[in-house]
Design an enzyme around this catalytic site. Structure first.
Site, PDB file in Angstrom:
ATOM      1  N   LYS A 114       0.842  -1.201   0.000  1.00 54.76           N
ATOM      2  CA  LYS A 114       0.000   0.000   0.000  1.00 54.76           C
ATOM      3  C   LYS A 114       0.878   1.252   0.000  1.00 54.76           C
ATOM      4  CE  LYS A 114      -3.850   2.203   2.446  1.00 54.76           C
ATOM      5  NZ  LYS A 114      -4.805   2.108   3.575  1.00 54.76           N
ATOM      6  N   SER A 189      -9.174   3.410   2.325  1.00 51.84           N
ATOM      7  CA  SER A 189      -8.064   3.852   1.494  1.00 51.84           C
ATOM      8  C   SER A 189      -7.246   2.715   0.896  1.00 51.84           C
ATOM      9  CB  SER A 189      -7.141   4.759   2.315  1.00 51.84           C
ATOM     10  OG  SER A 189      -6.582   4.064   3.429  1.00 51.84           O
ATOM     11  N   SER A 213     -10.523   1.728   6.353  1.00 50.61           N
ATOM     12  CA  SER A 213      -9.717   1.581   5.138  1.00 50.61           C
ATOM     13  C   SER A 213      -9.379   0.146   4.780  1.00 50.61           C
ATOM     14  CB  SER A 213      -8.429   2.392   5.263  1.00 50.61           C
ATOM     15  OG  SER A 213      -8.711   3.770   5.251  1.00 50.61           O
TER      16      SER A 213
END
Length: 492
Positions: A114, A189, A213
């Protein structure tokens, strides 16, 4: 009260369904041609590599080919390394297999980290134009553990700017698009991670979670996302290590075995993180004897939360499909608006403290998205007593949860209040006729889990009109094993 039964078989992802599982118990993939390697689980691939039935080069090549074919449509993976470099690492990994050295649990598996986690030698933008060309010289702790477990880091997964907002768009790379309908949001996210998993561009993926997220994108893309207990997956570099942070790293996967495999790599105490010690093993669920698992359904928090039509029903149907469970309504027993205000205050403080210097610098303030500036301004408007009161509220919520967990083994509510929305929106302005008063109010359902510090699993719940929904399951602190065991019942 609803008694769980054996899983029913649903229809395809493109039609109405109550189950995202295929006849063989596997999670459905989006439509499209998928190689046998990319269709396999991370656990299957790791076993095949160790047994020398597959080479690391074969695995890396299959996933790189899949990325070439699918990523232009979805934009899940960014900062992809050159193929030649990746295959050279894969060849070296094959050499280790041949030499008979002990292999890590992720040996030879490709992974993209990520883009909020520092990654040594690889562009890490945090989704911000300020860091468009930033190349760290160190790994974040979770990333370092993933490398040490033998994974081959091939690139990054897309995320919104500094991870703020459950919609993965930024001015550096653009918008990540839903795995099942590219006209829709991937969530965030960890949107890039979820889409890369669902479209079989990665066998397993890491993520992080402050306000859903790991949970919202899992729901939107029909995969699993686990927000671990605070302390389970320590994060470095970090701020105040003596408080339970709102944010934590965690795993995402298509199967529970894969999720546990990555969680075991990420988890483990670190002396630099004092809250990371003393947690129970992630493979030892709490015995329940002969009785069913008791699930408390929080639903819409007594009418407080707005939901789009079909989400509550889809999640209840998913709960009913888990064998050997009893589901009953659970009263939150806490003022829901007070919980939300507490989440906003603590988030304001965390964001203002971390990103305040960028706001103060005239050269970078204009490059910060409005939602980030709003968080910083909100944090700077708080007093020390406001922050103190927020801590007391969080403690009161913890005590209320102890009462709930005396009656229920697990608490449940939807993982998102809306179906995946158009990718061109910044965020949903209203839900079922109710106006949302902030860029993240539409994700209010994640706040109780975040503030609890408890493990929260987002699992697939079902489809409607080709779009996916997900379910949140919350267990007592340190009891990730209970969530994994419950989800395995749903898989099996």
């Amino acid at each position: 009260m609803t008694r769980g039964t054996a899983p029913s078989q649903g229809t395809t992802a493109e039609g109405d369904a109550t189950s995202p599982f295929a006849a063989d118990g596997s999670l459905r993939a989006p439509a499209g041609e998928i190689s046998a390697i990319c269709a396999a689980s991370a656990t299957e691939l790791a076993g095949a590599i160790a047994a020398r039935r597959l080479s690391c080069v074969e695995v890396a090549t299959a996933f790189l080919d899949r990325i070439d074919a699918v990523n232009p449509r979805h934009l899940a993976i960014v900062s992809l390394r050159p193929r030649k470099e990746i295959l050279a690492e894969a060849e070296a990994a094959d050499g280790q297999v041949a030499s008979g050295v002990a292999l890590g649990p992720l040996h030879g598996l490709p992974i993209a980290i990520k883009d909020l986690s520092p990654t040594r030698g690889l562009t890490t933008t945090f989704g911000s134009p300020i860091y468009r060309d930033h190349v760290p010289d160190f790994d974040g702790l979770s990333t370092a553990r993933i490398r040490a477990a033998g994974a081959i880091v091939i690139g990054k997964t897309n995320t919104p700017e500094f991870g703020l907002g459950s919609h993965s768009f930024n001015e550096v790379f653009g918008t990540t698009r839903n795995a099942f309908d590219p006209s829709r949001s991937a969530g965030g996210s960890s949107g890039g991670a979820a889409v890369a998993l669902a479209t079989r561009m990665l066998p397993v993926a890491d993520g992080s979670d402050m306000g859903g997220s790991l949970r919202n994108p899992a729901a939107f893309n029909n995969v699993y996302g686990l927000r671990p207990s605070f302390g389970r997956v320590p994060s470095l570099p970090a701020g105040n290590v003596f408080e339970a942070s709102l944010s934590t790293d965690g795993p995402m996967a298509r199967t529970i075995d894969d999720m546990e495999r990555l969680l075991r790599v990420q988890a483990g105490s670190d002396p630099r993180q004092p809250l990371s010690a003393g947690l129970p093993d992630v493979s030892r669920p709490t015995p329940t004897g002969d009785r069913p698992v008791r699930i408390g359904w929080l639903g819409d928090l007594g009418g407080h939360l707005a939901f789009e039509p079909g989400i509550l029903d889809t999640c209840l149907a998913a709960l009913a499909a888990i064998p050997d469970t009893d589901t009953a309504p659970a009263d939150l027993g806490f003022e829901a608006e007070r919980l939300w205000h507490n989440f906003v205050v603590q988030r304001h403080v965390a964001v203002a403290g971390k990103f305040g210097p960028l706001f103060d610098d005239p050269a970078t303030r204009g490059l910060l998205k409005p939602e980030l500036q709003w968080e910083i301004e909100g944090g700077r408007g708080l007093s020390a007593l406001d922050v103190f009161a927020a801590g007391e509220t969080r403690t009161a919520w913890h005590l209320r949860l102890l009462d709930l967990f005396a009656r229920f083994d697990v608490l449940a509510l939807p993982a998102a209040q809306v179906w995946p929305f158009p990718a061109g929106w910044r965020w949903p302005q209203e839900i079922a006729g109710r106006r949302m008063d902030s860029y993240h109010r539409w994700m209010e359902c994640v706040a109780p889990g975040t503030l609890s510090g408890c493990p929260v699993l987002a699992m697939p719940a079902g489809f409607r009109d080709g779009l996916a929904a997900g379910l949140q399951l919350i267990a007592p602190h340190g009891r990730e094993a209970d969530l994994l065991a419950l989800a395995r019942r749903r898989e099996g």
